[in-house]
Design an enzyme around this catalytic site. Structure first.
Site, PDB file in Angstrom:
ATOM      1  N   TYR A  53       0.803  -1.296   0.127  1.00  0.00           N
ATOM      2  CA  TYR A  53       0.166  -0.120   0.062  1.00  0.00           C
ATOM      3  C   TYR A  53       0.868   1.302   0.060  1.00  0.00           C
ATOM      4  CZ  TYR A  53      -2.917  -3.741   1.822  1.00  0.00           C
ATOM      5  OH  TYR A  53      -3.700  -4.880   1.927  1.00  0.00           O
TER       6      TYR A  53
ATOM      7  N   TYR B  87     -12.646  -7.397   6.223  1.00  0.00           N
ATOM      8  CA  TYR B  87     -11.423  -7.597   5.327  1.00  0.00           C
ATOM      9  C   TYR B  87     -10.983  -8.944   4.949  1.00  0.00           C
ATOM     10  CZ  TYR B  87      -6.754  -7.208   3.276  1.00  0.00           C
ATOM     11  OH  TYR B  87      -5.392  -7.441   2.642  1.00  0.00           O
TER      12      TYR B  87
ATOM     13  N   ASP C   7     -14.040 -16.714   7.534  1.00  0.00           N
ATOM     14  CA  ASP C   7     -12.395 -16.533   7.266  1.00  0.00           C
ATOM     15  C   ASP C   7     -11.715 -16.324   8.653  1.00  0.00           C
ATOM     16  OD1 ASP C   7     -10.256 -15.225   6.667  1.00  0.00           O
ATOM     17  OD2 ASP C   7     -10.930 -13.749   5.073  1.00  0.00           O
TER      18      ASP C   7
ATOM     19  N   LYS D 134      -2.075 -16.992   7.430  1.00  0.00           N
ATOM     20  CA  LYS D 134      -1.258 -16.282   8.416  1.00  0.00           C
ATOM     21  C   LYS D 134      -0.452 -17.205   9.323  1.00  0.00           C
ATOM     22  CE  LYS D 134      -2.960 -11.639   8.004  1.00  0.00           C
ATOM     23  NZ  LYS D 134      -4.067 -11.302   7.147  1.00  0.00           N
TER      24      LYS D 134
HETATM   25  C1  LIG Z   1      -4.552 -11.059   5.940  1.00  0.00           C
HETATM   26  C2  LIG Z   1      -5.997 -11.589   5.586  1.00  0.00           C
HETATM   27  C3  LIG Z   1      -6.468 -12.019   4.366  1.00  0.00           C
HETATM   28  C4  LIG Z   1      -5.336 -12.057   3.253  1.00  0.00           C
HETATM   29  O1  LIG Z   1      -4.503 -12.947   3.485  1.00  0.00           O
HETATM   30  P1  LIG Z   1      -3.155 -12.669   2.386  1.00  0.00           P
HETATM   31  O2  LIG Z   1      -2.047 -13.673   2.903  1.00  0.00           O
HETATM   32  O3  LIG Z   1      -2.626 -11.318   2.670  1.00  0.00           O
HETATM   33  O4  LIG Z   1      -3.407 -12.967   1.091  1.00  0.00           O
HETATM   34  C5  LIG Z   1      -7.647 -12.663   4.399  1.00  0.00           C
HETATM   35  N1  LIG Z   1      -8.323 -12.619   5.367  1.00  0.00           N
HETATM   36  C6  LIG Z   1      -8.045 -12.117   6.393  1.00  0.00           C
HETATM   37  C7  LIG Z   1      -9.271 -12.132   7.646  1.00  0.00           C
HETATM   38  C8  LIG Z   1      -7.106 -11.602   7.052  1.00  0.00           C
HETATM   39  O5  LIG Z   1      -6.652 -10.914   7.848  1.00  0.00           O
END
Ligand SMILES: *Cc1c(COP(=O)(O)O)cnc(C)c1O
Length: 446
Positions: A25, A153, A254, A283
Site C-alpha cells: 500500500y 477484510y 475467514d 497467516k
Molecule cells: C490477511 C488476511 C487475508 C489475506 O491474506 P493474504 O495472505 O494477505 O492474502 C484474508 N482475510 C483475513 C481475515 C486476513 O486477515
C-alpha cells in the site's frame, strides 16, 4: 534474547529500495520510510544498525511461535533437502497429506476436504469459487451473490476485494471491475456483551428478500481485523449460522487472522459453537515462516462441486501444496497441538487488561479493546503511520499503526517483561499523539 554475536551485512541499499521496490500500500514516487531488518530471533528483530526491536505485530499476526524456532527450522531444513517443491498435479507427498490430516482433525467435524493454496487472498478466492460451483451442482445457478458485513477484510485480489468493507476497502478505486456484492451493517453487539436483539434484523431482511440469489455469506468470526479491529458477539455469529441454515446459504468463515489461538480459542468460531461450510486459514498456519493457506469444506460442498457441469473444482495454482510450506505448517501445528498456546494467550490477555485498560483515560484514545492475544487502542483520528512507526522504533519496539488503530498482536511466546515494554510504548505514543499532524492520506491496511 538475541545474542549479537554474528556479523550481519549492513549493506542495505535503501535508495534502491525506495526507487524500485513496492512495499504494501505505498507509492513508487513518494516512498514511505522503511527499516532494514537483518535478522530475527524469538520476539526480536535486529536492524542493520545493530539495534533490536521487540516485535508487537508478529509479522502481520503470523509468527505466533516467534522467529527462528528450532523445531520449525529443523523441519524446514530437512524438507528443503529432501523435496523443496514439486508440482501437485498428478503428484502427492507426505507433507501435504500430514498437514491435511492435522487440519481436518483440528477443525470442526464437518470439514473433511482441504485445498492448499499459497496465500490468504487466494484461500478466499477458492472459498468463493467453491460456493458458486456448489450451487451450480445443485441446479441453482441464480445463486451468485455473496453476502457479507461492513468493516470486513478478506484480502486484496478482485473477488476478495469485492467482499471487503465498501468504504474502507478499494471498491471505489476500481469501479465496475469489482463485482457488486451484498453488504449488511457490521455486527453491533460487542463481544461478551448482552445481545442487542435487533442486531441481526438488517441482515435477515436482506436474506429474506434475496436468498434465492445468495450463494454464500462470508465473515471473519468474532474479530474483524484489518477492516476495523472490532470484536463482536458470539451470539451474532450463532444467529448468522441459523439464518444461513434457514435460507440455504453457505457460511464461509475467514479464520485467516483469528485461527490457531489468537482470540483465546483454537478457532474463533468455537466461541459460538458453530461449524462453517467452508473455512479459510492462512497467516499463522506456517507459524509465519513461509506463505501457505488452506480452504476446507464439507463433504456436501465437495459433492455439489462434483455435480456441477465442470465436474471438477476449477483452481490449481503452480505452487499448490508446496512441500516446504507444508513442512513448516506441520511443525507449527505440532507446537500448537502441544497446547502451550492456551496458557500463553490467557496470560497475554490478562496482562493486556492490566496494562492497557488505563489508556482509555488518554485524551486521544477513543476505545481500548482486548481479546486473547490482541490489544487495540482505537484513536480519535486517523494516524500518521510513518511518523508513529519511527516513534515506536525510537522506543525499541516494532508496532505499526494503521487507520485509527494502534494494536498489538504479539507472538504467543512473548515474555511478560517484553509485553510490558510494548504496552508502555503504546501508552507513551498514544499520550503524545496530539503532537503529530495526522496528514497521511494513503490507504494503509498494515
Ligand atoms: C490477511 C488476511 C487475508 C489475506 O491474506 P493474504 O495472505 O494477505 O492474502 C484474508 N482475510 C483475513 C481475515 C486476513 O486477515
Amino acid at each position: 534474547m538475541f545474542k549479537n554475536d554474528k556479523q550481519y551485512s549492513t549493506s542495505i541499499d535503501f535508495d534502491f529500495d525506495a526507487k524500485h521496490i513496492w512495499h504494501p500500500y505505498t507509492s513508487m514516487t513518494h516512498a514511505l520510510p522503511t527499516f532494514g531488518v537483518v535478522a530475527a530471533q524469538g520476539t526480536q528483530l535486529t536492524l542493520e544498525d545493530g539495534r533490536t526491536l521487540i516485535d508487537g505485530t508478529s509479522s502481520w499476526w503470523a509468527c505466533v511461535h516467534g522467529y527462528g524456532h528450532p523445531y520449525i527450522l529443523k523441519a524446514m531444513e530437512q524438507q528443503l533437502h529432501q523435496l523443496s517443491h514439486v508440482m501437485f498435479g498428478g503428484i502427492t507427498h507426505a507433507p501435504a497429506i500430514d498437514l491435511s490430516k492435522k487440519l481436518i482433525n483440528m477443525t470442526s467435524e464437518s470439514l473433511t476436504k482441504v485445498f492448499l493454496a499459497d496465500s490468504g487472498s487466494i484461500a478466499v478466492e477458492v472459498a468463493l469459487k467453491m460456493a458458486l460451483q456448489y450451487w451450480q451442482g445443485r441446479q441453482q445457478n441464480q445463486k451468485q451473490h455473496i453476502l457479507t458485513v461492513k468493516n470486513g477484510y478478506h484480502g486484496d485480489t478482485f473477488a476478495a476485494m469485492s467482499v471487503c468493507d465498501p468504504e474502507g476497502g478499494m471498491h471505489s478505486m476500481f469501479g465496475d471491475s469489482v463485482t457488486p456484492q451484498l453488504f449488511a451493517p457490521a455486527p453491533q453487539t460487542l463481544f461478551g456483551e448482552p445481545f442487542i436483539s435487533d442486531d441481526l434484523t438488517p441482515i435477515r431482511q436482506i436474506i429474506e428478500q434475496q436468498h434465492h440469489t445468495i450463494a454464500a455469506m462470508i465473515i471473519e468470526p468474532i474479530m474483524q481485523g484489518a477492516g476495523g479491529m472490532r470484536f463482536y458477539s458470539a451470539d451474532y455469529l450463532a444467529g448468522l449460522r441459523a439464518l444461513c441454515d434457514e435460507f440455504n446459504i453457505l457460511l464461509i468463515l475467514d479464520e485467516i487472522a483469528t485461527g490457531f489461538g489468537r482470540t483465546g480459542k483454537l478457532f474463533a468460531y468455537e466461541h459460538a459453537n458453530i461449524e462453517a461450510d467452508i473455512l479459510c486459514l492462512g497467516k499463522a498456519l506456517t507459524g509465519g515462516y513461509i506463505s501457505l493457506a488452506a480452504t476446507l469444506c464439507s463433504d456436501e460442498v465437495a459433492q455439489g462441486i462434483s455435480d456441477s457441469p465442470a465436474g471438477v473444482f476449477m483452481h490449481g495454482p503452480t505452487f499448490m501444496g508446496n512441500p516446504l510450506a507444508c513442512a513448516a505448517a506441520n511443525a507449527s501445528l505440532d507446537l500448537i497441538n502441544e497446547n502451550q498456546w492456551q496458557a500463553q494467550v490467557r496470560a497475554i490477555e490478562a496482562q493486556l487488561y492490566t496494562e492497557l485498560s488505563e489508556a482509555i483515560h488518554l485524551p486521544e484514545v477513543k476505545d481500548v479493546r482486548i481479546l486473547g492475544a490482541v490489544g487495540v487502542l482505537e484513536m480519535t483520528s486517523r494516524l500518521d503511520t510513518a511518523q508513529l512507526q519511527q516513534d515506536f522504533v525510537d522506543l525499541g519496539v516494532w508496532i505499526r499503526p494503521f487507520s485509527n488503530f494502534i494494536y498489538l498482536m504479539p507472538a504467543y511466546t512473548i515474555t511478560s517483561s517484553e509485553l510490558t515494554q510494548l504496552t508502555n510504548a503504546m501508552k507513551k505514543v498514544a499520550a503524545n499523539i496530539s503532537l503529530y499532524s495526522p496528514h497521511n492520506t494513503l490507504i494503509s491496511h498494515g
